[in-house]
Structures are given as C-alpha cells and as structure tokens.
Design a protein around this motif. Structure first.
Motif, mmCIF file in Angstrom:
data_model
loop_
_atom_site.group_PDB
_atom_site.id
_atom_site.type_symbol
_atom_site.label_atom_id
_atom_site.label_comp_id
_atom_site.label_asym_id
_atom_site.label_seq_id
_atom_site.Cartn_x
_atom_site.Cartn_y
_atom_site.Cartn_z
ATOM 1 N N PRO A 207 -14.003 12.939 -34.045
ATOM 2 C CA PRO A 207 -14.555 12.168 -35.120
ATOM 3 C C PRO A 207 -13.574 12.023 -36.419
ATOM 4 C CG PRO A 207 -16.032 13.653 -34.351
ATOM 5 C CD PRO A 207 -14.891 14.165 -33.963
ATOM 6 N N ASN A 208 -13.398 10.840 -36.908
ATOM 7 C CA ASN A 208 -12.517 10.743 -38.024
ATOM 8 C C ASN A 208 -11.004 10.954 -37.888
ATOM 9 O OD1 ASN A 208 -14.933 9.650 -39.623
ATOM 10 N ND2 ASN A 208 -15.642 11.939 -39.922
ATOM 11 N N ASN A 209 -10.680 10.751 -36.779
ATOM 12 C CA ASN A 209 -9.210 11.053 -36.347
ATOM 13 C C ASN A 209 -8.143 10.256 -37.292
ATOM 14 O OD1 ASN A 209 -8.300 8.816 -34.578
ATOM 15 N ND2 ASN A 209 -10.356 9.397 -33.978
ATOM 16 N N ALA A 210 -6.972 10.858 -37.550
ATOM 17 C CA ALA A 210 -5.973 10.027 -38.514
ATOM 18 C C ALA A 210 -5.512 8.856 -37.957
ATOM 19 C CB ALA A 210 -4.753 10.999 -38.658
ATOM 20 N N GLN A 211 -5.803 8.536 -36.431
ATOM 21 C CA GLN A 211 -5.283 7.247 -35.922
ATOM 22 C C GLN A 211 -6.272 6.088 -36.247
ATOM 23 O OE1 GLN A 211 -3.389 9.611 -32.193
ATOM 24 N NE2 GLN A 211 -3.229 7.416 -31.840
ATOM 25 N N GLY A 212 -7.434 6.770 -36.679
ATOM 26 C CA GLY A 212 -8.306 5.535 -36.880
ATOM 27 C C GLY A 212 -9.060 4.937 -35.433
ATOM 28 N N ILE A 213 -8.837 5.947 -34.283
ATOM 29 C CA ILE A 213 -9.388 5.604 -33.057
ATOM 30 C C ILE A 213 -11.122 5.942 -33.139
ATOM 31 C CG2 ILE A 213 -9.238 5.473 -30.420
ATOM 32 C CD1 ILE A 213 -7.110 4.227 -32.004
ATOM 33 N N SER A 214 -11.862 5.151 -32.372
ATOM 34 C CA SER A 214 -13.055 5.499 -32.324
ATOM 35 C C SER A 214 -13.283 7.084 -31.462
ATOM 36 C CB SER A 214 -14.112 4.496 -31.578
ATOM 37 O OG SER A 214 -14.077 3.325 -32.111
ATOM 38 N N TYR A 215 -14.197 7.847 -32.036
ATOM 39 C CA TYR A 215 -14.730 9.269 -31.339
ATOM 40 C C TYR A 215 -14.699 8.861 -30.004
ATOM 41 C CZ TYR A 215 -17.471 13.326 -30.550
ATOM 42 O OH TYR A 215 -17.943 14.369 -30.053
ATOM 43 N N GLU A 216 -14.106 9.602 -29.295
ATOM 44 C CA GLU A 216 -14.275 9.666 -27.596
ATOM 45 C C GLU A 216 -14.644 11.222 -27.284
ATOM 46 O OE1 GLU A 216 -11.112 7.866 -25.844
ATOM 47 O OE2 GLU A 216 -11.492 5.528 -26.768
ATOM 48 N N PRO A 217 -15.644 11.634 -26.961
ATOM 49 C CA PRO A 217 -15.950 12.995 -26.630
ATOM 50 C C PRO A 217 -15.471 13.341 -25.169
ATOM 51 C CG PRO A 217 -17.873 11.635 -26.810
ATOM 52 C CD PRO A 217 -16.862 10.938 -27.460
#
Length: 239
Positions: A207-217
């Motif tokens: 969640p809220n990764n620096a790349q701005g990619i949607s959270y992918e569990p």
C-alpha cells in the motif's frame, strides 16, 4: 531601390568620361574633389576610419538532453529472461519462473502446505507480447484510459514478470480471491507476510508504494540472489 550585384551604384551618380569643351568644370571637380575625398577618408564626415572587422556571432549548438532509462507511468523497464533460464512450477508447465526463483518458490510452497496453506502460482514469466495483450486488450475491453490501466498493469517492456523473478500467487482454498484485493484476507496471504522473507520473496507493490502502483497483495518477487537483487533495486535507482 533594389540593385543587382553588378549595379550597386545608382546610374545618376556614376562619373562619365570627360568631353571636349568642359575642361573648366572637370578641373574644378578635380580641385574640389581631392580635399573632399581626403576629408571623407579622414572620417571628418562621420565615416569610420579603420573600422574593426565585424566578427560574425556563431551560436553554440544546444546540447541534446541526456536520456536515461526511467519509469513509464510508474513502471520500471525490464528485459526478458532467457528461455533456458526458466523452470516450470506447475504440472502443466504453464507457469514458469527463473530457475532460482522457481526452486525457492517450490520450497516455500512445500513449507506452506505442511502448515495447511495452499499457495497457488497464478502467473510467472511473461513475454513482451503477453504483456502487450494483457495491457492493451484489457484496457480496450474495460474502456480504460492509459493512466488508469497502468495503475493495475505494466506496459509491455515494463513488467517485473519479464524477469522471471515475479510471481502472482493465490490461495488454493479461496479461488474467488485470486488477483483480488480480498486476497489479503486469506490464510495464504497471512502466511506469506510471516514467512515469505525466509524464502527471499517480497511484496512488490505494498500500500502507498513509491511507484504509485495500486496495491497488489498477490504480486511477489524473488530477491534471493545478487542478480535478482541488483535487477530490481538498480531499476529503482534509475527512475
């Protein structure tokens, strides 16, 4: 007045050859013309004397911008793994990983099963063509904008799946959660959070990764060798 190169002096100002019977006027001109020419040459009429030559101004060419590899819509560039470096992790051979990641995953899958958790490999290595279809065809089917599609899928050439070190996983007991955010509520995800690092797997897009990619569990990557570690973290440093 427009003048041709060989006609740069207007005709009315040209000197004509002396004619008989006009010697007095021509003598007067010679008498007056000499000091006038001297005065003009001396700059007394405002004409510059010994003017320095005009040096043309040459503009330096604008240097081309330095282009360095970087992100595209938040995704980083990756090359494809060589086919000889891949190993199947499913009985039908459909899902393949780089052999280092494959061996680590099989060991992790075995350990999870011993604790009653079924880790299902859903997607591993993908070619650029695979990603082309996944990105553009699904984008068109869902009527998505490019930026919207890029939040959940990488453009071809920019997917971690190209490397053979990335793996989408699901819970064999909860197939309805495959490739869904609800996967985070499964026993498989809880087990991965607790034990995946032991087998050198890490969550690519928390969640809220620096790349701005949607959270992918469901999306994990292997970083258990120098080659895999350098691959992902050097890519981050290039962005």
């Amino acid at each position: 007045m427009n003048l041709s190169p060989v006609d740069d002096i207007p005709e009315a100002q040209r000197q004509s050859p002396a004619r008989p019977g006009v010697s007095n006027s021509s003598s007067l001109w010679r008498w007056l013309g000499i000091p006038i020419l001297v005065m003009a040459g001396a700059g007394l009429w405002g004409f510059p004397r010994d003017s320095p030559p005009v040096t043309p101004v040459v503009s330096e060419p604008t240097p081309a911008p330095i282009v360095t590899p970087g992100d595209l819509l938040g995704h980083l560039p990756y090359s494809e793994a060589s086919p000889q470096d891949l190993q199947a992790v499913t009985a039908d051979g459909r899902v393949k990983l780089h052999r280092d990641a494959a061996q680590a995953f099989l060991a992790m899958q075995k350990a999870a099963r011993a604790e009653g958790v079924i880790l299902v490999p859903l997607s591993g290595f993908r070619t650029r063509q695979d990603q082309q279809t996944l990105f553009y065809d699904v984008k068109a089917e869902r009527l998505q904008q490019v930026t919207e599609r890029a939040q959940v899928s990488a453009p071809p050439g920019y997917s971690e799946h190209h490397t053979g070190y990335a793996l989408d996983m699901g819970d064999g007991k909860k197939p309805a959660t495959h490739i869904e955010i609800t996967f985070e509520q499964t026993a498989a995800f809880a087990w991965l959070k607790k034990r995946a690092a032991q087998f050198h797997f890490e969550l690519s897009f928390p969640p809220n990764n620096a790349q701005g990619i949607s959270y992918e569990p469901w999306h994990w990557r292997f970083v258990g060798t120098p080659a895999s570690l350098e691959l992902f973290y050097q890519a981050k440093n290039r962005s």
